[in-house]
Design a protein around this motif. Sequence first.
Motif, mmCIF file in Angstrom:
data_model
loop_
_atom_site.group_PDB
_atom_site.id
_atom_site.type_symbol
_atom_site.label_atom_id
_atom_site.label_comp_id
_atom_site.label_asym_id
_atom_site.label_seq_id
_atom_site.Cartn_x
_atom_site.Cartn_y
_atom_site.Cartn_z
ATOM 1 N N LEU A 47 0.822 -1.206 0.000
ATOM 2 C CA LEU A 47 0.000 0.000 0.000
ATOM 3 C C LEU A 47 0.859 1.260 0.000
ATOM 4 C CD1 LEU A 47 -2.784 -1.097 2.502
ATOM 5 C CD2 LEU A 47 -2.944 -0.904 0.011
ATOM 6 N N ARG A 48 2.034 1.175 0.631
ATOM 7 C CA ARG A 48 2.950 2.313 0.646
ATOM 8 C C ARG A 48 3.471 2.580 -0.768
ATOM 9 N NH1 ARG A 48 5.866 0.989 4.745
ATOM 10 N NH2 ARG A 48 7.524 -0.070 3.613
ATOM 11 N N ARG A 49 3.778 1.517 -1.519
ATOM 12 C CA ARG A 49 4.228 1.711 -2.908
ATOM 13 C C ARG A 49 3.125 2.387 -3.727
ATOM 14 N NH1 ARG A 49 6.727 -3.206 -1.851
ATOM 15 N NH2 ARG A 49 4.995 -4.407 -2.694
ATOM 16 N N GLU A 50 1.873 1.959 -3.515
ATOM 17 C CA GLU A 50 0.753 2.602 -4.209
ATOM 18 C C GLU A 50 0.645 4.071 -3.819
ATOM 19 O OE1 GLU A 50 -2.978 0.564 -3.768
ATOM 20 O OE2 GLU A 50 -2.084 -1.376 -4.210
ATOM 21 N N LEU A 51 0.819 4.355 -2.527
ATOM 22 C CA LEU A 51 0.757 5.734 -2.050
ATOM 23 C C LEU A 51 1.859 6.574 -2.692
ATOM 24 C CD1 LEU A 51 -0.279 8.010 -0.260
ATOM 25 C CD2 LEU A 51 1.034 7.030 1.641
ATOM 26 N N VAL A 52 3.070 6.049 -2.779
ATOM 27 C CA VAL A 52 4.168 6.789 -3.409
ATOM 28 C C VAL A 52 3.826 7.087 -4.867
ATOM 29 C CG1 VAL A 52 6.574 6.618 -4.187
ATOM 30 C CG2 VAL A 52 5.979 5.998 -1.842
ATOM 31 N N GLN A 53 3.272 6.110 -5.571
ATOM 32 C CA GLN A 53 2.886 6.335 -6.968
ATOM 33 C C GLN A 53 1.795 7.399 -7.065
ATOM 34 O OE1 GLN A 53 4.383 5.104 -9.763
ATOM 35 N NE2 GLN A 53 5.862 4.397 -8.256
ATOM 36 N N ASP A 54 0.841 7.357 -6.139
ATOM 37 C CA ASP A 54 -0.230 8.350 -6.096
ATOM 38 C C ASP A 54 0.354 9.751 -5.839
ATOM 39 O OD1 ASP A 54 -2.928 9.193 -6.141
ATOM 40 O OD2 ASP A 54 -3.067 9.043 -3.951
ATOM 41 N N ILE A 55 1.325 9.830 -4.940
ATOM 42 C CA ILE A 55 1.983 11.105 -4.652
ATOM 43 C C ILE A 55 2.708 11.613 -5.900
ATOM 44 C CG2 ILE A 55 3.859 12.185 -3.354
ATOM 45 C CD1 ILE A 55 3.060 10.306 -0.995
ATOM 46 N N LEU A 56 3.444 10.736 -6.566
ATOM 47 C CA LEU A 56 4.176 11.145 -7.773
ATOM 48 C C LEU A 56 3.217 11.630 -8.864
ATOM 49 C CD1 LEU A 56 6.940 8.398 -7.882
ATOM 50 C CD2 LEU A 56 7.267 10.848 -7.431
ATOM 51 N N LEU A 57 2.072 10.959 -9.009
ATOM 52 C CA LEU A 57 1.072 11.402 -9.989
ATOM 53 C C LEU A 57 0.536 12.780 -9.605
ATOM 54 C CD1 LEU A 57 -0.705 10.950 -12.454
ATOM 55 C CD2 LEU A 57 -2.297 9.711 -10.974
ATOM 56 N N ALA A 58 0.248 12.975 -8.320
ATOM 57 C CA ALA A 58 -0.252 14.276 -7.864
ATOM 58 C C ALA A 58 0.780 15.378 -8.105
ATOM 59 C CB ALA A 58 -0.626 14.197 -6.383
ATOM 60 N N ILE A 59 2.055 15.044 -7.902
ATOM 61 C CA ILE A 59 3.116 16.024 -8.156
ATOM 62 C C ILE A 59 3.165 16.361 -9.641
ATOM 63 C CG2 ILE A 59 5.628 16.350 -8.163
ATOM 64 C CD1 ILE A 59 5.620 14.698 -5.496
ATOM 65 N N TRP A 60 3.083 15.347 -10.487
ATOM 66 C CA TRP A 60 3.105 15.555 -11.942
ATOM 67 C C TRP A 60 1.978 16.508 -12.353
ATOM 68 C CZ3 TRP A 60 5.916 15.142 -16.173
ATOM 69 C CH2 TRP A 60 5.286 15.197 -17.421
ATOM 70 N N VAL A 61 0.791 16.269 -11.811
ATOM 71 C CA VAL A 61 -0.361 17.106 -12.146
ATOM 72 C C VAL A 61 -0.171 18.530 -11.621
ATOM 73 C CG1 VAL A 61 -2.836 17.411 -11.706
ATOM 74 C CG2 VAL A 61 -1.954 15.159 -12.298
ATOM 75 N N ALA A 62 0.430 18.674 -10.446
ATOM 76 C CA ALA A 62 0.553 19.987 -9.803
ATOM 77 C C ALA A 62 1.760 20.792 -10.261
ATOM 78 C CB ALA A 62 0.609 19.801 -8.289
ATOM 79 N N LEU A 63 2.732 20.167 -10.906
ATOM 80 C CA LEU A 63 3.967 20.876 -11.282
ATOM 81 C C LEU A 63 3.739 22.159 -12.077
ATOM 82 C CD1 LEU A 63 6.620 18.109 -11.960
ATOM 83 C CD2 LEU A 63 6.687 19.914 -10.240
ATOM 84 N N PRO A 64 2.777 22.209 -12.999
ATOM 85 C CA PRO A 64 2.584 23.480 -13.716
ATOM 86 C C PRO A 64 2.198 24.639 -12.789
ATOM 87 C CG PRO A 64 1.539 21.697 -14.912
ATOM 88 C CD PRO A 64 1.972 21.134 -13.582
ATOM 89 N N ALA A 65 1.667 24.334 -11.615
ATOM 90 C CA ALA A 65 1.271 25.385 -10.669
ATOM 91 C C ALA A 65 2.450 25.903 -9.852
ATOM 92 C CB ALA A 65 0.185 24.851 -9.726
ATOM 93 N N TRP A 66 3.583 25.200 -9.860
ATOM 94 C CA TRP A 66 4.749 25.651 -9.084
ATOM 95 C C TRP A 66 5.341 26.882 -9.751
ATOM 96 C CZ3 TRP A 66 10.304 25.205 -9.911
ATOM 97 C CH2 TRP A 66 11.043 25.604 -8.799
ATOM 98 N N ARG A 67 5.401 27.957 -9.000
ATOM 99 C CA ARG A 67 5.897 29.225 -9.542
ATOM 100 C C ARG A 67 7.253 29.613 -8.973
ATOM 101 N NH1 ARG A 67 2.922 28.385 -13.229
ATOM 102 N NH2 ARG A 67 0.755 28.972 -13.218
ATOM 103 N N GLY A 68 7.805 28.805 -8.086
ATOM 104 C CA GLY A 68 9.095 29.111 -7.504
ATOM 105 C C GLY A 68 9.011 29.967 -6.256
ATOM 106 N N ASP A 69 7.794 30.244 -5.764
ATOM 107 C CA ASP A 69 7.647 31.035 -4.540
ATOM 108 C C ASP A 69 8.243 30.294 -3.347
ATOM 109 O OD1 ASP A 69 6.306 32.857 -6.088
ATOM 110 O OD2 ASP A 69 4.317 32.141 -5.516
ATOM 111 N N ALA A 70 8.069 28.984 -3.336
ATOM 112 C CA ALA A 70 8.642 28.125 -2.291
ATOM 113 C C ALA A 70 9.626 27.181 -2.974
ATOM 114 C CB ALA A 70 7.541 27.330 -1.598
#
Length: 181
Positions: A47-70
Amino acid sequence: MAARAGLGDTDTVPVRMDRAQLFEAVTSGCTGLISRIALSYEADPALRRELVQDILLAIWVALPAWRGDAALRTFVASIAQKRSISHVTRRAREPRQVELPDDLQSAAPPPDEIAMDKDMKQQLVASIQLLPIPQREAIVLCFEGFSYGEVGEILGISTNAAMLRCQRAKTALRAIMERKS
């Protein structure tokens, strides 16, 4: 323009990188961070491996929103922490598939005895999982090297609240580790 990536002492990630390049920076520099955050929420390896994959997918989807503020590392940790909470919440709602009798005993030693037979790192991981979730969130991020200000930003709390959670978690961890010794 460049933003501090937080992936190492000298690494910077240009804000204008495309999504694939940013994701490469995340997978090369933040995989350990993501895995450790997932470990603090999910003990089952599959389940942890699935969670890591889910996190990586969420990061992939969210990357265009990263503006470098943080820092990119802070951005990744925030997504990982939020996705892990969603995972735990979703798992808690799932019905149990098999009901076990009350008197069922395991042939394996209890998890705390197994942790005592392992090295200090494994004891620490097991102890962290015993902490209340707010303390667990804070101490995992603290151990990852985030400042109290960054921990507060990731968790959506003040710097003082982050510092207090980390201090309480450290005190609780010392007590847990002393009881196991």
